[in-house]
Scaffold this motif. Sequence first.
Motif, PDB file in Angstrom:
ATOM      1  N   LEU A 151       0.830  -1.203   0.000  1.00 38.82           N
ATOM      2  CA  LEU A 151       0.000   0.000   0.000  1.00 38.82           C
ATOM      3  C   LEU A 151       0.864   1.253   0.000  1.00 38.82           C
ATOM      4  N   VAL A 152       0.525   2.225  -0.898  1.00 42.89           N
ATOM      5  CA  VAL A 152       1.186   3.524  -0.941  1.00 42.89           C
ATOM      6  C   VAL A 152       0.125   4.610  -1.018  1.00 42.89           C
ATOM      7  N   ASP A 153       0.532   5.841  -0.783  1.00 41.91           N
ATOM      8  CA  ASP A 153      -0.420   6.961  -0.793  1.00 41.91           C
ATOM      9  C   ASP A 153      -0.683   7.500  -2.197  1.00 41.91           C
ATOM     10  N   ASP A 154       0.305   7.384  -3.091  1.00 40.21           N
ATOM     11  CA  ASP A 154       0.157   7.996  -4.411  1.00 40.21           C
ATOM     12  C   ASP A 154       1.090   7.295  -5.394  1.00 40.21           C
ATOM     13  N   ASP A 155       0.860   7.572  -6.685  1.00 42.56           N
ATOM     14  CA  ASP A 155       1.718   7.061  -7.746  1.00 42.56           C
ATOM     15  C   ASP A 155       1.873   5.541  -7.647  1.00 42.56           C
ATOM     16  N   ALA A 156       0.735   4.845  -7.587  1.00 40.84           N
ATOM     17  CA  ALA A 156       0.731   3.389  -7.422  1.00 40.84           C
ATOM     18  C   ALA A 156       0.659   2.687  -8.773  1.00 40.84           C
ATOM     19  N   ASP A 157       1.123   1.440  -8.798  1.00 39.97           N
ATOM     20  CA  ASP A 157       0.966   0.616 -10.001  1.00 39.97           C
ATOM     21  C   ASP A 157      -0.506   0.307 -10.260  1.00 39.97           C
ATOM     22  N   LEU A 158      -1.244   0.050  -9.208  1.00 41.69           N
ATOM     23  CA  LEU A 158      -2.642  -0.374  -9.304  1.00 41.69           C
ATOM     24  C   LEU A 158      -3.516   0.552  -8.468  1.00 41.69           C
ATOM     25  N   GLU A 159      -4.611   1.019  -9.071  1.00 40.09           N
ATOM     26  CA  GLU A 159      -5.593   1.811  -8.328  1.00 40.09           C
ATOM     27  C   GLU A 159      -6.835   0.966  -8.090  1.00 40.09           C
ATOM     28  N   VAL A 160      -7.196   0.811  -6.826  1.00 43.63           N
ATOM     29  CA  VAL A 160      -8.407   0.094  -6.431  1.00 43.63           C
ATOM     30  C   VAL A 160      -9.421   1.137  -5.961  1.00 43.63           C
ATOM     31  N   TRP A 161     -10.564   1.189  -6.625  1.00 39.81           N
ATOM     32  CA  TRP A 161     -11.616   2.144  -6.260  1.00 39.81           C
ATOM     33  C   TRP A 161     -12.736   1.380  -5.558  1.00 39.81           C
ATOM     34  N   ALA A 162     -13.048   1.816  -4.349  1.00 37.18           N
ATOM     35  CA  ALA A 162     -14.133   1.191  -3.577  1.00 37.18           C
ATOM     36  C   ALA A 162     -15.246   2.211  -3.400  1.00 37.18           C
ATOM     37  N   THR A 163     -16.382   1.936  -4.008  1.00 32.79           N
ATOM     38  CA  THR A 163     -17.528   2.849  -3.951  1.00 32.79           C
ATOM     39  C   THR A 163     -18.666   2.152  -3.225  1.00 32.79           C
ATOM     40  N   LEU A 164     -19.100   2.742  -2.129  1.00 34.28           N
ATOM     41  CA  LEU A 164     -20.214   2.200  -1.352  1.00 34.28           C
ATOM     42  C   LEU A 164     -21.409   3.120  -1.530  1.00 34.28           C
ATOM     43  N   VAL A 165     -22.406   2.656  -2.259  1.00 33.43           N
ATOM     44  CA  VAL A 165     -23.620   3.425  -2.516  1.00 33.43           C
ATOM     45  C   VAL A 165     -24.733   2.809  -1.690  1.00 33.43           C
ATOM     46  N   ASP A 166     -25.067   3.466  -0.563  1.00 33.34           N
ATOM     47  CA  ASP A 166     -26.034   2.929   0.386  1.00 33.34           C
ATOM     48  C   ASP A 166     -25.577   1.550   0.865  1.00 33.34           C
ATOM     49  N   GLN A 167     -26.226   0.475   0.413  1.00 35.13           N
ATOM     50  CA  GLN A 167     -25.875  -0.863   0.899  1.00 35.13           C
ATOM     51  C   GLN A 167     -25.123  -1.693  -0.144  1.00 35.13           C
ATOM     52  N   GLU A 168     -24.701  -1.082  -1.228  1.00 38.67           N
ATOM     53  CA  GLU A 168     -24.020  -1.822  -2.295  1.00 38.67           C
ATOM     54  C   GLU A 168     -22.568  -1.365  -2.416  1.00 38.67           C
ATOM     55  N   LEU A 169     -21.650  -2.331  -2.370  1.00 39.72           N
ATOM     56  CA  LEU A 169     -20.240  -2.059  -2.584  1.00 39.72           C
ATOM     57  C   LEU A 169     -19.859  -2.437  -4.006  1.00 39.72           C
ATOM     58  N   ILE A 170     -19.135  -1.529  -4.679  1.00 37.12           N
ATOM     59  CA  ILE A 170     -18.582  -1.801  -6.011  1.00 37.12           C
ATOM     60  C   ILE A 170     -17.090  -1.555  -5.907  1.00 37.12           C
ATOM     61  N   CYS A 171     -16.304  -2.620  -5.989  1.00 36.67           N
ATOM     62  CA  CYS A 171     -14.850  -2.532  -5.897  1.00 36.67           C
ATOM     63  C   CYS A 171     -14.267  -2.779  -7.279  1.00 36.67           C
ATOM     64  N   THR A 172     -13.500  -1.826  -7.793  1.00 35.00           N
ATOM     65  CA  THR A 172     -13.042  -1.877  -9.177  1.00 35.00           C
ATOM     66  C   THR A 172     -11.543  -1.615  -9.283  1.00 35.00           C
ATOM     67  N   LEU A 173     -10.966  -2.031 -10.415  1.00 34.55           N
ATOM     68  CA  LEU A 173      -9.586  -1.728 -10.757  1.00 34.55           C
ATOM     69  C   LEU A 173      -9.603  -0.768 -11.944  1.00 34.55           C
ATOM     70  N   ARG A 174      -8.836   0.294 -11.843  1.00 30.16           N
ATOM     71  CA  ARG A 174      -8.831   1.304 -12.901  1.00 30.16           C
ATOM     72  C   ARG A 174      -7.960   0.834 -14.066  1.00 30.16           C
ATOM     73  N   LEU A 175      -8.570   0.809 -15.265  1.00 36.47           N
ATOM     74  CA  LEU A 175      -7.850   0.422 -16.475  1.00 36.47           C
ATOM     75  C   LEU A 175      -7.348   1.629 -17.261  1.00 36.47           C
ATOM     76  N   SER A 176      -7.994   2.765 -17.124  1.00 32.20           N
ATOM     77  CA  SER A 176      -7.642   3.967 -17.878  1.00 32.20           C
ATOM     78  C   SER A 176      -6.630   4.793 -17.093  1.00 32.20           C
ATOM     79  N   ASP A 177      -6.070   5.792 -17.771  1.00 36.01           N
ATOM     80  CA  ASP A 177      -5.205   6.742 -17.087  1.00 36.01           C
ATOM     81  C   ASP A 177      -5.663   8.155 -17.437  1.00 36.01           C
ATOM     82  N   VAL A 178      -4.867   9.143 -17.070  1.00 32.91           N
ATOM     83  CA  VAL A 178      -5.297  10.527 -17.211  1.00 32.91           C
ATOM     84  C   VAL A 178      -5.525  10.919 -18.669  1.00 32.91           C
ATOM     85  N   ARG A 179      -4.923  10.196 -19.607  1.00 35.21           N
ATOM     86  CA  ARG A 179      -5.075  10.549 -21.017  1.00 35.21           C
ATOM     87  C   ARG A 179      -6.510  10.404 -21.493  1.00 35.21           C
TER      88      ARG A 179
END
Length: 361
Positions: A151-179
Amino acid sequence: MLYALQTIPGLGQLAWHEAERKLPLGDGGGPRLVGLRAVPGRNDLVLFDHRGAAKPLLALRSSEDVFVVAARAFRVAPDERGLRQIYAAVRYGDAIAPTVDQWRRTLGTRQQGGTFRVIARSVGKQKFLRRDLGRAVSDAVKDGWPGRWRLVDDDADLEVWATLVDQELICTLRLSDVRMRQRGKLRHLPASLRPALAAAMVSLTEPEADDVFVDPMAGAGTLLVERAAAGPFAEIHGGDTSPEAFSALQENVRGVRGKIHVSRWDARRLPFADGEVDKIAVNLPFGKQIGAEARLPELYRASLVEFVRILRPGGRLVALVGEPRALEQARAGAARALRPGARHRVIVLGNAATICEFTRT
């Protein structure tokens, strides 16, 4: 495999329509919509099943980011039990290994681990904090994911996004970049459209190969660039009154292929013959942009009169506006030849706005 598109609030449905139209068929046919989710004021998420390759997703222009879904959880409790549910879903989910493999294939890497960071977002009345959500997800990654992850704070190889919308969790891996979000080296101005929003507006003009396309208030030219990217056209024209905008406009269209013409002009007096133009897309000034809301009715009225004049019968106008009621009053009073169509409410820089569709009768 389950994917997620992330886009500007209000654009979710339009982003899905683009994916449905453009993605190549996979073994199981075309993409299938699973659902739309909203992170209020931040993003729309489009969840969909897609059996084809992931790389074509990165070419979608009405979206700002692409993710592959690693884990989901439902009926997540709002207390400490929910954190345990989240940890279990992210550590032991059946899709973890396949999604990590998909991340490797899309990025063209063989690494079996590396650094990662977690972006945690929550919507609802949870009793735990957002950082607790992030900690549960990061612990699950370190404890159970294939490979060795740090685990690092920034500039990671892999970004894991965890979105909790009410009672549903969606955990994703980012495939795109800033471009994908920034579209290269476009020069932006304070009121410039985000490229994904401009792409959605262009798609609503229903692009055709023989289009004469005009942005009468082009600013830095984002709509022009997105129209050029949308497919063949006959001519693209754009202009603005501001010297600063015109300079940025010239810079941004330089190198874009095709007949693209830029000019200094007033949108109320455009250099086109009656009925010469097929499509218009325009970001109409909001009250704050022009300094006085009292001037909007006059500006809208004069501009719409000119748009009606240059549009051919059957031509399309797509306008982004902060005050749709003022625009409708101007249309009803001076431009009845514009037949109103669908409206799409979006959030632009934290402010409510509306994309309005019109057809020239």
